[in-house]
Design a protein around this motif. Sequence first.
Motif, PDB file in Angstrom:
ATOM      1  N   MET A 132     -31.232  19.824  15.166  1.00  0.00           N
ATOM      2  CA  MET A 132     -30.000  20.509  14.751  1.00  0.00           C
ATOM      3  C   MET A 132     -28.778  19.634  14.995  1.00  0.00           C
ATOM      4  N   THR A 133     -27.760  19.839  14.166  1.00  0.00           N
ATOM      5  CA  THR A 133     -26.481  19.161  14.348  1.00  0.00           C
ATOM      6  C   THR A 133     -25.375  20.206  14.383  1.00  0.00           C
ATOM      7  N   SER A 134     -24.202  19.774  14.738  1.00  0.00           N
ATOM      8  CA  SER A 134     -23.064  20.690  14.808  1.00  0.00           C
ATOM      9  C   SER A 134     -22.501  21.021  13.426  1.00  0.00           C
ATOM     10  N   ALA A 135     -23.072  20.442  12.384  1.00  0.00           N
ATOM     11  CA  ALA A 135     -22.534  20.628  11.032  1.00  0.00           C
ATOM     12  C   ALA A 135     -22.520  22.085  10.583  1.00  0.00           C
ATOM     13  N   ASP A 136     -23.390  22.909  11.132  1.00  0.00           N
ATOM     14  CA  ASP A 136     -23.454  24.308  10.721  1.00  0.00           C
ATOM     15  C   ASP A 136     -22.532  25.221  11.516  1.00  0.00           C
ATOM     16  N   PHE A 137     -21.832  24.663  12.485  1.00  0.00           N
ATOM     17  CA  PHE A 137     -20.918  25.457  13.305  1.00  0.00           C
ATOM     18  C   PHE A 137     -19.625  25.777  12.573  1.00  0.00           C
ATOM     19  N   PRO A 138     -18.932  26.838  13.006  1.00  0.00           N
ATOM     20  CA  PRO A 138     -17.557  27.035  12.545  1.00  0.00           C
ATOM     21  C   PRO A 138     -16.734  25.809  12.974  1.00  0.00           C
ATOM     22  N   PRO A 139     -15.669  25.487  12.244  1.00  0.00           N
ATOM     23  CA  PRO A 139     -14.923  24.249  12.514  1.00  0.00           C
ATOM     24  C   PRO A 139     -14.521  24.019  13.965  1.00  0.00           C
ATOM     25  N   VAL A 140     -14.028  25.033  14.660  1.00  0.00           N
ATOM     26  CA  VAL A 140     -13.549  24.808  16.027  1.00  0.00           C
ATOM     27  C   VAL A 140     -14.701  24.408  16.952  1.00  0.00           C
ATOM     28  N   ALA A 161      -6.328  35.331  15.930  1.00  0.00           N
ATOM     29  CA  ALA A 161      -5.926  34.395  14.884  1.00  0.00           C
ATOM     30  C   ALA A 161      -7.129  33.661  14.304  1.00  0.00           C
ATOM     31  N   GLU A 162      -8.155  33.446  15.133  1.00  0.00           N
ATOM     32  CA  GLU A 162      -9.360  32.755  14.673  1.00  0.00           C
ATOM     33  C   GLU A 162     -10.374  33.726  14.072  1.00  0.00           C
ATOM     34  N   GLY A 163     -10.062  35.005  14.083  1.00  0.00           N
ATOM     35  CA  GLY A 163     -10.972  35.994  13.523  1.00  0.00           C
ATOM     36  C   GLY A 163     -12.167  36.285  14.407  1.00  0.00           C
ATOM     37  N   ILE A 164     -12.005  36.116  15.701  1.00  0.00           N
ATOM     38  CA  ILE A 164     -13.096  36.342  16.635  1.00  0.00           C
ATOM     39  C   ILE A 164     -12.940  37.722  17.260  1.00  0.00           C
ATOM     40  N   ALA A 165     -13.992  38.507  17.204  1.00  0.00           N
ATOM     41  CA  ALA A 165     -14.005  39.806  17.867  1.00  0.00           C
ATOM     42  C   ALA A 165     -14.662  39.642  19.226  1.00  0.00           C
ATOM     43  N   LEU A 166     -14.109  40.269  20.239  1.00  0.00           N
ATOM     44  CA  LEU A 166     -14.689  40.180  21.564  1.00  0.00           C
ATOM     45  C   LEU A 166     -15.959  41.001  21.628  1.00  0.00           C
ATOM     46  N   GLY A 213      -9.209  29.330  26.307  1.00  0.00           N
ATOM     47  CA  GLY A 213     -10.033  29.674  25.155  1.00  0.00           C
ATOM     48  C   GLY A 213     -11.069  28.602  24.863  1.00  0.00           C
ATOM     49  N   THR A 214     -10.653  27.349  24.966  1.00  0.00           N
ATOM     50  CA  THR A 214     -11.573  26.227  24.752  1.00  0.00           C
ATOM     51  C   THR A 214     -12.624  26.179  25.850  1.00  0.00           C
ATOM     52  N   ARG A 215     -12.222  26.449  27.083  1.00  0.00           N
ATOM     53  CA  ARG A 215     -13.179  26.475  28.190  1.00  0.00           C
ATOM     54  C   ARG A 215     -14.252  27.543  27.933  1.00  0.00           C
ATOM     55  N   GLY A 216     -13.847  28.687  27.424  1.00  0.00           N
ATOM     56  CA  GLY A 216     -14.814  29.731  27.089  1.00  0.00           C
ATOM     57  C   GLY A 216     -15.798  29.270  26.025  1.00  0.00           C
ATOM     58  N   LYS A 217     -15.300  28.556  25.039  1.00  0.00           N
ATOM     59  CA  LYS A 217     -16.176  28.026  23.984  1.00  0.00           C
ATOM     60  C   LYS A 217     -17.129  26.978  24.563  1.00  0.00           C
ATOM     61  N   LEU A 218     -16.625  26.137  25.462  1.00  0.00           N
ATOM     62  CA  LEU A 218     -17.474  25.134  26.102  1.00  0.00           C
ATOM     63  C   LEU A 218     -18.599  25.801  26.890  1.00  0.00           C
ATOM     64  N   ILE A 269      -8.519  18.421  19.424  1.00  0.00           N
ATOM     65  CA  ILE A 269      -8.926  19.301  18.326  1.00  0.00           C
ATOM     66  C   ILE A 269      -7.702  19.938  17.663  1.00  0.00           C
ATOM     67  N   GLY A 270      -6.527  19.399  17.986  1.00  0.00           N
ATOM     68  CA  GLY A 270      -5.312  19.805  17.287  1.00  0.00           C
ATOM     69  C   GLY A 270      -4.617  21.041  17.827  1.00  0.00           C
ATOM     70  N   LEU A 271      -4.916  21.434  19.062  1.00  0.00           N
ATOM     71  CA  LEU A 271      -4.247  22.584  19.648  1.00  0.00           C
ATOM     72  C   LEU A 271      -3.200  22.130  20.658  1.00  0.00           C
ATOM     73  N   PRO A 272      -2.151  22.929  20.860  1.00  0.00           N
ATOM     74  CA  PRO A 272      -1.163  22.578  21.880  1.00  0.00           C
ATOM     75  C   PRO A 272      -1.771  22.746  23.275  1.00  0.00           C
ATOM     76  N   ALA A 273      -1.344  21.930  24.208  1.00  0.00           N
ATOM     77  CA  ALA A 273      -1.878  21.967  25.574  1.00  0.00           C
ATOM     78  C   ALA A 273      -1.256  23.116  26.351  1.00  0.00           C
ATOM     79  N   GLN A 274      -1.547  24.331  25.928  1.00  0.00           N
ATOM     80  CA  GLN A 274      -1.067  25.539  26.591  1.00  0.00           C
ATOM     81  C   GLN A 274      -2.224  26.157  27.362  1.00  0.00           C
ATOM     82  N   THR A 275      -1.894  26.863  28.416  1.00  0.00           N
ATOM     83  CA  THR A 275      -2.921  27.465  29.259  1.00  0.00           C
ATOM     84  C   THR A 275      -3.877  28.336  28.456  1.00  0.00           C
TER      85      THR A 275
END
Length: 148
Positions: free
Chosen positions: A70-78, A37-42, A113-118, A102-108
Amino acid sequence: MEELEGQIAALTSRLEAERRQLERLTVTRETLDEFAAEGIALEASASAAEPVGGGQVVGAQTVTVWRKGMTSADFPPVYRDIVDVVDDAPGPVQAKQIVPRIGLPAQTAKIEGTRGKLKRLVERGWLDEQSAGLFTPSARRRAERSAR
Protein backbone atom coordinates in the motif's frame (compact mmCIF):
# COMPACT_ATOMS: atom_id res chain seq x y z
CA MET A 1 -4.88 44.27 55.56
CA GLU A 2 -3.69 40.65 55.81
CA GLU A 3 -7.22 39.45 55.17
CA LEU A 4 -7.43 41.54 51.99
CA GLU A 5 -4.03 40.31 50.81
CA GLY A 6 -5.21 36.73 51.37
CA GLN A 7 -8.35 37.41 49.33
CA ILE A 8 -6.28 39.00 46.55
CA ALA A 9 -3.95 35.96 46.48
CA ALA A 10 -6.91 33.58 46.35
CA LEU A 11 -8.60 35.59 43.59
CA THR A 12 -5.34 35.82 41.62
CA SER A 13 -4.93 32.05 41.81
CA ARG A 14 -8.53 31.53 40.71
CA LEU A 15 -8.07 34.01 37.84
CA GLU A 16 -5.00 32.12 36.57
CA ALA A 17 -6.88 28.82 36.72
CA GLU A 18 -9.76 30.34 34.74
CA ARG A 19 -7.32 31.73 32.16
CA ARG A 20 -5.75 28.28 31.69
CA GLN A 21 -9.22 26.77 31.27
CA LEU A 22 -10.14 29.45 28.73
CA GLU A 23 -6.95 28.76 26.75
CA ARG A 24 -7.72 25.01 26.68
CA LEU A 25 -11.27 25.73 25.52
CA THR A 26 -9.95 28.09 22.86
CA VAL A 27 -7.58 25.42 21.52
CA THR A 28 -10.42 22.88 21.56
CA ARG A 29 -12.70 25.23 19.65
CA GLU A 30 -10.00 25.97 17.07
CA THR A 31 -9.42 22.24 16.61
CA LEU A 32 -13.13 21.60 16.15
CA ASP A 33 -13.33 24.48 13.67
CA GLU A 34 -10.42 22.93 11.75
CA PHE A 35 -12.16 19.55 11.68
CA ALA A 36 -15.37 21.18 10.48
CA ALA A 37 -13.49 23.03 7.74
CA GLU A 38 -11.95 19.74 6.59
CA GLY A 39 -15.33 18.01 6.64
CA ILE A 40 -14.37 15.64 9.43
CA ALA A 41 -17.04 14.42 11.81
CA LEU A 42 -15.92 13.44 15.28
CA GLU A 43 -16.38 9.82 16.25
CA ALA A 44 -19.27 9.22 18.66
CA SER A 45 -17.32 6.59 20.58
CA ALA A 46 -13.91 4.99 20.52
CA SER A 47 -15.53 1.57 20.13
CA ALA A 48 -17.17 2.35 16.80
CA ALA A 49 -17.32 -0.65 14.49
CA GLU A 50 -14.76 -0.73 11.73
CA PRO A 51 -16.02 -0.81 8.17
CA VAL A 52 -15.22 -3.68 5.83
CA GLY A 53 -11.70 -3.17 4.47
CA GLY A 54 -10.13 -2.24 7.80
CA GLY A 55 -10.43 1.55 7.53
CA GLN A 56 -11.50 3.72 10.40
CA VAL A 57 -14.20 6.09 9.24
CA VAL A 58 -13.76 9.64 10.43
CA GLY A 59 -16.49 11.58 8.72
CA ALA A 60 -15.96 11.02 5.03
CA GLN A 61 -12.24 10.35 5.39
CA THR A 62 -10.88 6.83 5.82
CA VAL A 63 -7.53 5.92 7.33
CA THR A 64 -6.92 2.36 6.17
CA VAL A 65 -4.79 -0.11 8.08
CA TRP A 66 -1.43 -0.45 6.32
CA ARG A 67 -0.83 -3.67 4.40
CA LYS A 68 2.11 -4.71 2.27
CA GLY A 69 2.17 -2.95 -1.09
CA MET A 70 0.00 0.00 0.00
CA THR A 71 0.97 3.62 -0.56
CA SER A 72 -0.36 6.89 0.77
CA ALA A 73 -1.80 7.70 -2.67
CA ASP A 74 -5.28 6.56 -1.62
CA PHE A 75 -5.40 8.82 1.44
CA PRO A 76 -7.26 12.12 1.66
CA PRO A 77 -4.79 14.92 0.81
CA VAL A 78 -3.98 15.99 4.37
CA TYR A 79 -3.08 12.43 5.46
CA ARG A 80 -1.10 11.82 2.28
CA ASP A 81 0.84 15.05 2.88
CA ILE A 82 1.61 14.07 6.47
CA VAL A 83 2.84 10.59 5.49
CA ASP A 84 4.93 12.05 2.66
CA VAL A 85 6.57 14.62 4.98
CA VAL A 86 7.41 11.93 7.54
CA ASP A 87 8.73 9.63 4.78
CA ASP A 88 10.97 12.38 3.38
CA ALA A 89 12.35 13.53 6.75
CA PRO A 90 15.93 12.50 7.58
CA GLY A 91 14.86 11.43 11.08
CA PRO A 92 11.97 11.52 13.55
CA VAL A 93 9.70 14.57 13.26
CA GLN A 94 7.25 16.32 15.56
CA ALA A 95 3.80 17.62 14.69
CA LYS A 96 5.02 21.20 14.99
CA GLN A 97 7.64 20.49 12.29
CA ILE A 98 5.08 18.94 9.96
CA VAL A 99 2.44 21.69 10.14
CA PRO A 100 4.31 24.33 8.10
CA ARG A 101 5.45 21.69 5.60
CA ILE A 102 1.84 20.79 4.79
CA GLY A 103 0.86 24.43 4.37
CA LEU A 104 -0.81 25.13 7.71
CA PRO A 105 -0.03 28.03 10.04
CA ALA A 106 1.99 27.09 13.13
CA GLN A 107 -0.92 27.58 15.52
CA THR A 108 -1.59 25.42 18.54
CA ALA A 109 -4.89 24.14 17.13
CA LYS A 110 -3.26 23.12 13.83
CA ILE A 111 -0.40 21.38 15.65
CA GLU A 112 -2.82 19.48 17.91
CA GLY A 113 -5.00 18.50 14.96
CA THR A 114 -1.94 17.22 13.11
CA ARG A 115 -0.77 15.35 16.21
CA GLY A 116 -4.15 13.59 16.31
CA LYS A 117 -3.75 12.58 12.67
CA LEU A 118 -0.22 11.32 13.38
CA LYS A 119 -1.51 9.19 16.26
CA ARG A 120 -4.24 7.76 13.99
CA LEU A 121 -1.57 6.88 11.40
CA VAL A 122 0.44 5.14 14.15
CA GLU A 123 -2.65 3.13 15.18
CA ARG A 124 -3.12 2.08 11.55
CA GLY A 125 0.48 0.94 11.05
CA TRP A 126 1.62 3.72 8.71
CA LEU A 127 3.91 5.43 11.21
CA ASP A 128 5.82 4.60 14.40
CA GLU A 129 6.09 6.88 17.40
CA GLN A 130 9.74 6.53 18.44
CA SER A 131 9.22 8.37 21.71
CA ALA A 132 6.55 10.77 22.87
CA GLY A 133 5.78 13.04 19.92
CA LEU A 134 8.52 11.82 17.54
CA PHE A 135 7.18 10.10 14.42
CA THR A 136 8.89 8.01 11.73
CA PRO A 137 7.69 5.73 8.92
CA SER A 138 6.72 2.36 10.41
CA ALA A 139 9.45 -0.26 10.53
CA ARG A 140 7.35 -2.54 8.30
CA ARG A 141 7.02 0.16 5.64
CA ARG A 142 10.72 1.01 5.82
CA ALA A 143 11.59 -2.69 5.38
CA GLU A 144 9.28 -2.96 2.37
CA ARG A 145 10.74 0.17 0.74
CA SER A 146 14.33 -0.99 1.26
CA ALA A 147 13.47 -4.42 -0.23
CA ARG A 148 12.38 -2.81 -3.52
